[in-house]
Design a protein around this motif. Structure first.
Motif, short mmCIF file in Angstrom:
data_model
loop_
_atom_site.label_atom_id
_atom_site.label_comp_id
_atom_site.label_asym_id
_atom_site.label_seq_id
_atom_site.Cartn_x
_atom_site.Cartn_y
_atom_site.Cartn_z
N PHE A 84 0.81 -1.22 0.00
CA PHE A 84 0.00 0.00 0.00
C PHE A 84 0.85 1.28 0.00
CE2 PHE A 84 -2.77 -3.30 1.66
CZ PHE A 84 -3.91 -3.10 0.92
N LEU A 85 2.12 1.16 -0.34
CA LEU A 85 3.00 2.32 -0.37
C LEU A 85 2.49 3.35 -1.38
CD1 LEU A 85 5.63 3.36 0.90
CD2 LEU A 85 6.85 2.39 -1.07
N GLY A 86 2.17 4.54 -0.89
CA GLY A 86 1.62 5.58 -1.74
C GLY A 86 0.11 5.50 -1.92
N ARG A 87 -0.48 4.41 -1.45
CA ARG A 87 -1.94 4.23 -1.56
C ARG A 87 -2.49 3.73 -0.21
NH1 ARG A 87 -2.31 1.01 -7.28
NH2 ARG A 87 -0.41 0.05 -6.45
N GLU A 88 -1.95 4.26 0.86
CA GLU A 88 -2.33 3.82 2.19
C GLU A 88 -3.82 4.08 2.47
OE1 GLU A 88 2.03 4.69 2.16
OE2 GLU A 88 0.23 5.75 1.48
N ILE A 89 -4.43 3.21 3.23
CA ILE A 89 -5.83 3.37 3.65
C ILE A 89 -5.82 4.10 4.98
CG2 ILE A 89 -7.95 2.19 4.31
CD1 ILE A 89 -7.03 -0.16 2.55
N SER A 90 -6.50 5.22 5.02
CA SER A 90 -6.52 5.99 6.26
C SER A 90 -7.89 6.59 6.51
CB SER A 90 -5.47 7.11 6.21
OG SER A 90 -5.80 8.06 5.22
N HIS A 91 -8.21 6.73 7.77
CA HIS A 91 -9.43 7.42 8.22
C HIS A 91 -8.99 8.40 9.30
CE1 HIS A 91 -11.64 4.34 6.01
NE2 HIS A 91 -10.97 3.42 6.69
N GLY A 92 -8.26 9.42 8.87
CA GLY A 92 -7.62 10.32 9.82
C GLY A 92 -6.25 9.82 10.19
N THR A 93 -6.17 8.54 10.56
CA THR A 93 -4.88 7.87 10.80
C THR A 93 -4.84 6.60 9.96
OG1 THR A 93 -5.82 6.63 12.66
CG2 THR A 93 -4.72 8.75 13.16
N LEU A 94 -3.66 6.04 9.79
CA LEU A 94 -3.51 4.83 8.98
C LEU A 94 -4.34 3.69 9.57
CD1 LEU A 94 0.30 4.68 8.11
CD2 LEU A 94 -1.60 5.33 6.62
N ASP A 95 -5.13 3.05 8.72
CA ASP A 95 -5.93 1.91 9.16
C ASP A 95 -5.13 0.64 8.93
OD1 ASP A 95 -7.83 -0.05 9.64
OD2 ASP A 95 -9.48 1.16 8.83
N GLU A 96 -4.25 0.31 9.85
CA GLU A 96 -3.37 -0.84 9.72
C GLU A 96 -4.15 -2.15 9.64
OE1 GLU A 96 -0.24 -0.93 9.25
OE2 GLU A 96 0.53 1.05 9.80
N GLU A 97 -5.23 -2.22 10.39
CA GLU A 97 -6.02 -3.45 10.43
C GLU A 97 -6.65 -3.74 9.08
OE1 GLU A 97 -9.81 -5.34 12.89
OE2 GLU A 97 -8.65 -3.68 13.77
N GLU A 98 -7.24 -2.70 8.46
CA GLU A 98 -7.86 -2.90 7.16
C GLU A 98 -6.82 -3.22 6.09
OE1 GLU A 98 -10.81 -0.62 3.95
OE2 GLU A 98 -10.51 0.21 5.95
N MET A 99 -5.67 -2.55 6.12
CA MET A 99 -4.62 -2.83 5.14
C MET A 99 -4.09 -4.25 5.28
SD MET A 99 -2.39 0.66 4.57
CE MET A 99 -1.94 0.90 6.31
N GLU A 100 -3.96 -4.72 6.53
CA GLU A 100 -3.50 -6.09 6.74
C GLU A 100 -4.53 -7.09 6.22
OE1 GLU A 100 -2.18 -9.03 10.42
OE2 GLU A 100 -1.74 -6.88 10.53
N SER A 101 -5.80 -6.80 6.46
CA SER A 101 -6.86 -7.68 5.98
C SER A 101 -6.87 -7.74 4.45
CB SER A 101 -8.22 -7.19 6.50
OG SER A 101 -9.27 -7.96 5.97
N ARG A 102 -6.73 -6.58 3.83
CA ARG A 102 -6.70 -6.54 2.36
C ARG A 102 -5.46 -7.21 1.81
NH1 ARG A 102 -7.91 -1.76 -1.35
NH2 ARG A 102 -7.88 -3.58 -2.71
N ALA A 103 -4.36 -7.09 2.53
CA ALA A 103 -3.12 -7.73 2.10
C ALA A 103 -3.30 -9.24 2.03
CB ALA A 103 -1.98 -7.36 3.05
N TRP A 104 -3.88 -9.81 3.09
CA TRP A 104 -4.12 -11.26 3.09
C TRP A 104 -5.10 -11.65 1.98
CZ3 TRP A 104 -0.94 -14.51 4.76
CH2 TRP A 104 -0.23 -14.33 5.95
N SER A 105 -6.10 -10.80 1.73
CA SER A 105 -7.08 -11.09 0.67
C SER A 105 -6.40 -11.12 -0.70
CB SER A 105 -8.18 -10.03 0.68
OG SER A 105 -9.10 -10.24 -0.38
N LEU A 106 -5.52 -10.15 -0.96
CA LEU A 106 -4.79 -10.12 -2.24
C LEU A 106 -3.90 -11.35 -2.39
CD1 LEU A 106 -3.77 -6.35 -2.34
CD2 LEU A 106 -5.32 -7.49 -3.93
N LEU A 107 -3.22 -11.72 -1.32
CA LEU A 107 -2.32 -12.87 -1.39
C LEU A 107 -3.10 -14.17 -1.57
CD1 LEU A 107 0.20 -11.78 1.38
CD2 LEU A 107 0.61 -11.83 -1.09
N ARG A 108 -4.28 -14.25 -0.97
CA ARG A 108 -5.12 -15.45 -1.15
C ARG A 108 -5.59 -15.57 -2.59
NH1 ARG A 108 -6.93 -14.47 4.26
NH2 ARG A 108 -8.58 -13.11 3.48
N GLN A 109 -5.87 -14.43 -3.24
CA GLN A 109 -6.27 -14.47 -4.65
C GLN A 109 -5.22 -15.15 -5.50
OE1 GLN A 109 -7.51 -10.74 -6.47
NE2 GLN A 109 -8.30 -10.00 -4.51
#
Length: 282
Positions: free
Chosen positions: A115-140
């Motif tokens: 997510f470098l340069g395309r970080e997910i944030s809601h005021g602050t970085l949403d690490e939990e959502e990025m980690e969840s999406r990371a696992w989803s992409l890798l599972r694909q």
């Protein structure tokens, strides 16, 4: 010279390519790198671009990636003529490019690289959502990564290629370009990357594979486009072409001094035979 099997032409004429390039030419000063090159890729298809060094492969890909503009010719994407003035425009269009150097940050973990340069944030970085999406992409990709929180520097070559390919999917592209994805990889890691390419095709993406490895090309590609000296020199369906045919198109082995001399001798012999037959008839 472009060679294409009638069966392939019939199969593809009923649908539109997701990406099409027509008459692409490119000059660098006095050097013409590409001359009226045609290329296309369909959804759910892996097309390999092959050619010797200096054939124009990198230039063609950099035009699609928005690194260089073409000097002549047109690009069509999803049936509409488009321009690609920058890498950002290429990504927005739906083209993701994974260059040979991968452009990963070794000191960052897998999530940060994805997510470098395309970080997910809601005021602050949403690490939990990025980690969840990371696992989803890798599972694909049916990827084998021990953890998304390990530094990329600790991963194997195949795993690093996996991270780079997964990062290309963050923007949900329609076309993925892979530049020499198996270069410098061992047998097991190469097999891992080839499996990733199969997963991309199964997801309905158009995949453009640049490779010098004909075994890899024949293993995963549906079609191969040959460039030679900046021009098209063959377009083949993989089931219809041999390793020798591809190498001949790459090297120009079917168009050299020896072959031209053989053709002249053959034509001369046919003319002599025809003259003898005519003489006999008279």
């Amino acid at each position: 010279m472009t060679m294409e099997s009638p069966a392939f032409a019939d199969a593809t004429s009923a649908r539109e390519p997701v990406l099409s390039m027509r008459g692409i030419s490119k000059w660098f000063g006095a050097v013409q790198a590409l001359t009226e090159v045609d290329f296309e890729v369909f959804a759910g298809e892996v097309v390999a671009i092959v050619g010797d060094n200096g054939a124009g492969k990198s230039t063609l890909i950099k035009i699609l990636a928005g690194v260089h503009p073409q000097d002549a010719g047109t690009i069509w994407f999803d049936g509409e003529q488009v321009s690609i003035p920058s890498p950002a425009a290429s990504r927005e269009l739906g083209i993701a490019t994974v260059f040979q150097d991968l452009a990963l940050c070794d000191n960052l973990d897998v999530v940060a690289n994805l997510f470098l340069g395309r970080e997910i944030s809601h005021g602050t970085l949403d690490e939990e959502e990025m980690e969840s999406r990371a696992w989803s992409l890798l599972r694909q990709l049916s990827a084998r990564i021990p953890s998304v929180r390990v530094a990329v520097a600790t991963l194997s070559g195949g795993q690093r290629q996996t991270v780079a390919i997964a990062r290309s999917l963050v923007g949900e592209p329609s076309v993925v370009i892979l530049d020499e994805p198996t270069a410098a990889l061992g047998v097991a890691q190469t097999a891992e990357v080839l499996n990733l390419i199969e997963r991309l095709r199964e997801q309905g993406l158009g995949v453009i594979l640049i490779s010098h490895n004909m075994a890899d090309v024949q293993a995963v590609a549906d079609r191969v486009t040959v460039l030679r000296l900046g021009r098209n020199n063959g377009d083949f369906r993989i089931p219809d072409v041999s390793y020798e045919d591809i190498i001949s198109a790459i090297t120009g082995a079917t168009d050299n001094v020896v072959s031209r001399r053989a053709d002249r001798l053959d034509r001369a012999e046919r003319l002599d035979d025809a003259d003898r037959l005519d003489g006999g008839a008279l």
